[in-house]
Write an enzyme that holds these catalytic residues in place. Sequence first.
Site, short mmCIF file in Angstrom:
data_model
loop_
_atom_site.label_atom_id
_atom_site.label_comp_id
_atom_site.label_asym_id
_atom_site.label_seq_id
_atom_site.Cartn_x
_atom_site.Cartn_y
_atom_site.Cartn_z
N PRO A 9 5.12 6.76 2.14
CA PRO A 9 5.38 8.05 2.49
C PRO A 9 4.26 8.58 3.07
O PRO A 9 3.29 7.78 2.95
CB PRO A 9 5.41 9.65 1.43
CG PRO A 9 5.25 9.74 0.29
CD PRO A 9 5.63 7.89 -0.03
N ASN A 10 4.25 8.21 4.71
CA ASN A 10 2.86 8.59 5.80
C ASN A 10 2.01 7.36 5.49
O ASN A 10 1.44 8.03 6.41
CB ASN A 10 2.46 9.68 5.25
CG ASN A 10 3.18 11.00 4.73
OD1 ASN A 10 3.50 11.50 6.13
ND2 ASN A 10 2.67 12.38 3.69
N ARG A 17 -3.59 9.28 11.36
CA ARG A 17 -3.53 10.42 10.33
C ARG A 17 -5.30 10.26 9.38
O ARG A 17 -5.58 8.80 9.25
CB ARG A 17 -3.29 10.59 9.06
CG ARG A 17 -3.10 8.67 7.67
CD ARG A 17 -1.46 9.12 7.19
NE ARG A 17 -2.19 10.23 5.76
CZ ARG A 17 -1.66 10.09 4.65
NH1 ARG A 17 -0.69 8.40 4.84
NH2 ARG A 17 -2.22 10.32 3.64
N TYR A 22 -9.04 7.00 5.90
CA TYR A 22 -8.12 5.43 6.36
C TYR A 22 -8.21 4.41 7.23
O TYR A 22 -7.72 3.95 7.20
CB TYR A 22 -6.64 5.76 6.19
CG TYR A 22 -6.00 6.44 5.25
CD1 TYR A 22 -5.77 6.23 4.10
CD2 TYR A 22 -5.42 8.26 5.46
CE1 TYR A 22 -5.70 6.83 2.69
CE2 TYR A 22 -5.37 8.67 4.64
CZ TYR A 22 -5.16 8.12 3.36
OH TYR A 22 -5.01 9.12 2.28
N ASN A 74 1.63 0.62 -2.61
CA ASN A 74 1.43 2.02 -2.37
C ASN A 74 2.63 2.71 -2.02
O ASN A 74 2.82 3.08 -1.30
CB ASN A 74 0.50 1.41 -1.20
CG ASN A 74 -0.70 2.79 -0.84
OD1 ASN A 74 -0.42 3.95 -1.76
ND2 ASN A 74 -1.29 2.67 0.12
N ALA A 77 1.18 9.24 -1.55
CA ALA A 77 1.73 10.78 -2.79
C ALA A 77 2.49 10.47 -3.69
O ALA A 77 1.69 11.43 -4.25
CB ALA A 77 1.79 12.39 -1.60
N HIS A 80 1.07 10.27 -7.66
CA HIS A 80 0.56 11.23 -8.19
C HIS A 80 1.74 12.24 -9.12
O HIS A 80 1.81 12.98 -9.73
CB HIS A 80 -0.25 12.41 -8.20
CG HIS A 80 -1.19 11.78 -6.73
ND1 HIS A 80 -2.20 10.98 -6.86
CD2 HIS A 80 -1.18 11.34 -5.06
CE1 HIS A 80 -2.74 9.96 -5.80
NE2 HIS A 80 -2.25 10.50 -4.82
N ASP A 87 10.07 4.96 -13.52
CA ASP A 87 11.16 4.47 -13.95
C ASP A 87 11.58 3.59 -13.39
O ASP A 87 11.58 2.14 -13.74
CB ASP A 87 12.07 5.09 -14.11
CG ASP A 87 11.27 6.37 -15.83
OD1 ASP A 87 10.09 6.40 -16.22
OD2 ASP A 87 12.19 7.17 -15.49
N GLU A 99 -0.70 -1.39 -8.04
CA GLU A 99 -0.27 -0.38 -7.62
C GLU A 99 -1.90 -0.61 -6.52
O GLU A 99 -3.21 -1.40 -6.67
CB GLU A 99 -0.46 1.04 -8.20
CG GLU A 99 -0.59 2.13 -7.28
CD GLU A 99 -0.73 2.91 -8.17
OE1 GLU A 99 0.62 3.23 -9.66
OE2 GLU A 99 -1.30 3.89 -8.49
N HIS A 101 -3.53 1.20 -3.30
CA HIS A 101 -4.20 2.37 -2.68
C HIS A 101 -5.61 1.94 -1.16
O HIS A 101 -6.79 1.32 -1.78
CB HIS A 101 -5.02 3.59 -2.94
CG HIS A 101 -4.19 4.04 -4.41
ND1 HIS A 101 -2.07 4.39 -3.70
CD2 HIS A 101 -3.53 3.88 -5.80
CE1 HIS A 101 -2.10 5.28 -4.72
NE2 HIS A 101 -2.78 4.44 -5.30
N LEU A 102 -5.06 2.32 -0.14
CA LEU A 102 -6.32 1.96 1.04
C LEU A 102 -7.95 2.79 0.91
O LEU A 102 -9.00 1.45 0.37
CB LEU A 102 -5.63 2.52 2.32
CG LEU A 102 -4.70 1.77 2.84
CD1 LEU A 102 -3.94 2.56 4.08
CD2 LEU A 102 -5.18 0.55 3.27
N SER A 103 -7.68 4.41 0.10
CA SER A 103 -8.76 4.48 -0.13
C SER A 103 -8.83 4.80 -1.81
O SER A 103 -8.34 4.36 -2.48
CB SER A 103 -8.55 6.40 0.09
OG SER A 103 -6.89 6.57 -0.35
N ARG A 108 -11.85 11.32 -4.97
CA ARG A 108 -11.26 12.20 -3.69
C ARG A 108 -10.43 13.23 -4.66
O ARG A 108 -12.06 13.64 -5.84
CB ARG A 108 -10.07 12.18 -2.91
CG ARG A 108 -10.44 10.59 -2.30
CD ARG A 108 -9.66 9.81 -1.20
NE ARG A 108 -9.03 11.23 0.06
CZ ARG A 108 -7.13 10.96 -0.14
NH1 ARG A 108 -7.35 9.39 0.31
NH2 ARG A 108 -7.38 11.65 0.89
N ARG A 112 -5.37 13.14 -6.84
CA ARG A 112 -5.42 12.16 -6.58
C ARG A 112 -6.02 11.24 -7.37
O ARG A 112 -5.81 9.48 -7.91
CB ARG A 112 -6.50 11.53 -5.49
CG ARG A 112 -5.61 12.45 -4.07
CD ARG A 112 -6.02 11.89 -2.48
NE ARG A 112 -6.24 13.09 -1.48
CZ ARG A 112 -5.34 12.77 -0.98
NH1 ARG A 112 -4.03 12.09 -1.07
NH2 ARG A 112 -4.85 13.80 0.32
#
Length: 148
Positions: A9-10, A17, A22, A74, A77, A80, A87, A99, A101-103, A108, A112
Amino acid sequence: MKIMIINGPNINMIGVREKGIYGTKSFEEICSYIRSEGEKRGHDITLLQSNCEGKIIDFLQDSYFEKYDGVVINPGAYTHYSYAIHDAIKGNTGIPTVEVHLSNVHAREDFRKESKTAAACIGQIAGFGEKGYILAIEALEDYKEKNI
Ligand code: DQA
């Protein structure tokens, strides 16, 4: 290798954003970077994105039925709080998943710092922007080579 890249998502709003976190590159630019770097390394790259938890779970199940060699995810959210995605990654009966993550999520907000999904993966890469997806592909190459 046949590699599925899943963005949650996002992530499609990257470039629009929270640019301070990002960056300004668009999602499309990041996708073409991942595709070209992945293909340069001889991989067959499938890029998928959804804002819906169930759809991401469908992608993960497809990675099993369509015999992918590895998955890079990725989860946005959902990282978290999604036990369902945890699963689904575990249920992929042995398909190595990384996994990304860009950030740097660990630098943070507190919420997160916790990942419900990373424990189902072979590892997590965070904080290196879009390069993280390429590092994840390299991790899958090494993992396959070692045949762990
Ligand atoms: C993110 C980090 C998450 O905490 C956040 O919800 C995102 C993006 C990242 O790539 O840094 O949507 O997954």
